[in-house]
Design a protein around this motif. Structure first.
Motif, short mmCIF file in Angstrom:
data_model
loop_
_atom_site.label_atom_id
_atom_site.label_comp_id
_atom_site.label_asym_id
_atom_site.label_seq_id
_atom_site.Cartn_x
_atom_site.Cartn_y
_atom_site.Cartn_z
N THR A 30 -167.87 -4.80 88.39
CA THR A 30 -167.52 -4.75 86.97
C THR A 30 -167.39 -3.31 86.48
OG1 THR A 30 -169.86 -4.91 86.37
CG2 THR A 30 -168.59 -6.96 86.43
N GLN A 31 -167.92 -2.37 87.26
CA GLN A 31 -167.81 -0.95 86.90
C GLN A 31 -167.63 -0.14 88.17
OE1 GLN A 31 -171.24 0.70 84.91
NE2 GLN A 31 -170.49 2.78 85.12
N LEU A 32 -166.55 0.65 88.20
CA LEU A 32 -166.28 1.59 89.28
C LEU A 32 -165.86 2.91 88.62
CD1 LEU A 32 -164.17 -0.75 91.59
CD2 LEU A 32 -166.43 0.16 92.12
N PRO A 33 -166.00 4.03 89.32
CA PRO A 33 -165.52 5.29 88.75
C PRO A 33 -164.02 5.18 88.48
CG PRO A 33 -166.87 5.70 90.69
CD PRO A 33 -166.65 4.23 90.62
N PRO A 34 -163.51 5.88 87.45
CA PRO A 34 -162.08 5.83 87.14
C PRO A 34 -161.22 6.16 88.36
CG PRO A 34 -163.27 7.06 85.45
CD PRO A 34 -164.23 6.78 86.56
N GLY A 38 -172.00 9.35 90.20
CA GLY A 38 -171.26 8.22 89.64
C GLY A 38 -172.07 6.95 89.81
N LYS A 39 -171.45 5.83 89.47
CA LYS A 39 -172.16 4.56 89.51
C LYS A 39 -171.18 3.42 89.77
CE LYS A 39 -175.25 1.81 86.57
NZ LYS A 39 -176.49 1.91 87.31
N VAL A 40 -171.66 2.44 90.51
CA VAL A 40 -170.94 1.17 90.65
C VAL A 40 -171.85 0.07 90.12
CG1 VAL A 40 -169.56 1.93 92.62
CG2 VAL A 40 -171.73 0.79 93.02
N THR A 44 -164.05 0.94 98.02
CA THR A 44 -163.95 2.28 98.58
C THR A 44 -163.90 3.29 97.44
OG1 THR A 44 -162.78 1.47 100.52
CG2 THR A 44 -162.57 3.82 100.04
N ILE A 45 -164.81 4.26 97.49
CA ILE A 45 -164.88 5.32 96.50
C ILE A 45 -164.53 6.62 97.21
CG2 ILE A 45 -166.33 6.53 94.81
CD1 ILE A 45 -165.99 3.51 94.23
N VAL A 46 -163.66 7.43 96.62
CA VAL A 46 -163.27 8.71 97.19
C VAL A 46 -164.02 9.82 96.45
CG1 VAL A 46 -161.38 10.32 97.62
CG2 VAL A 46 -161.01 7.86 97.88
N ILE A 47 -164.74 10.64 97.19
CA ILE A 47 -165.43 11.79 96.63
C ILE A 47 -164.58 13.02 96.93
CG2 ILE A 47 -167.53 13.19 96.61
CD1 ILE A 47 -168.25 10.42 95.80
#
Length: 156
Positions: free
Chosen positions: A9-13, A30-32, A105-108
């Motif tokens: 319900t929440q991912l970084p933009p 950040g937060k998921v 998948t989150i890209v840093i």
């Protein structure tokens, strides 16, 4: 019956997080957040995990995901790291039997910060500047260039 899969319900933009390479250890980057539509516990309780084998090389060395909160936290010193991008595979899973999961998948993106040693004497060549601007000067025109003295050289 645990029959509903968690959903994020929440991912970084844009599923992207930018971090400076001089960020402090334990900084929250950040937060998921995920929820599960099952009606009762434990099927509706969600936990989080970094999936190392699906993430970039060295991702587990530098980043962790807090199991209870979904916070993405810096746990390694990035100042001398060569990579400027890491892919984190973050798993949200419920506590039901059998456990159901979803993966994002989150890209840093690591931004290099130029650091100057203390007392290096780096400064502007001139401290006073007079600039005249004509009324019809186009926007974003370069008005003046400030030069530095005693600029450090990059190691090669």
């Amino acid at each position: 019956v645990n029959d509903i899969t968690p959903i994020f319900t929440q991912l970084p933009p844009g599923n992207r997080i930018q971090v400076a390479n001089d960020a402090q250890l334990n900084d929250k980057l950040g937060k998921v957040t995920a929820t599960d539509g099952d009606g009762t516990a434990p099927g509706n309780q969600v936990r989080y995990q970094l999936v190392g084998e699906q993430s970039s090389d060295k991702a587990e060395m530098y980043f962790r995901v807090e199991a209870d909160t979904g916070d993405i936290v810096l746990q390694g010193d990035l100042t001398n790291e060569l990579y400027d991008e890491y892919r984190l595979s973050v798993r949200a899973y419920d506590q039901g039997e059998p456990s159901l999961e979803v993966v994002a998948t989150i890209v840093i993106l690591v931004q290099q910060v130029v650091t100057v040693p203390p007392n290096s004497g780096v400064g502007f060549a001139s401290l006073e500047h007079d600039i005249s601007v004509m009324e019809n000067t186009p926007q974003e025109a370069v008005l003046n260039t400030l030069t530095l003295e005693k600029k450090p050289q990059r190691n090669r």
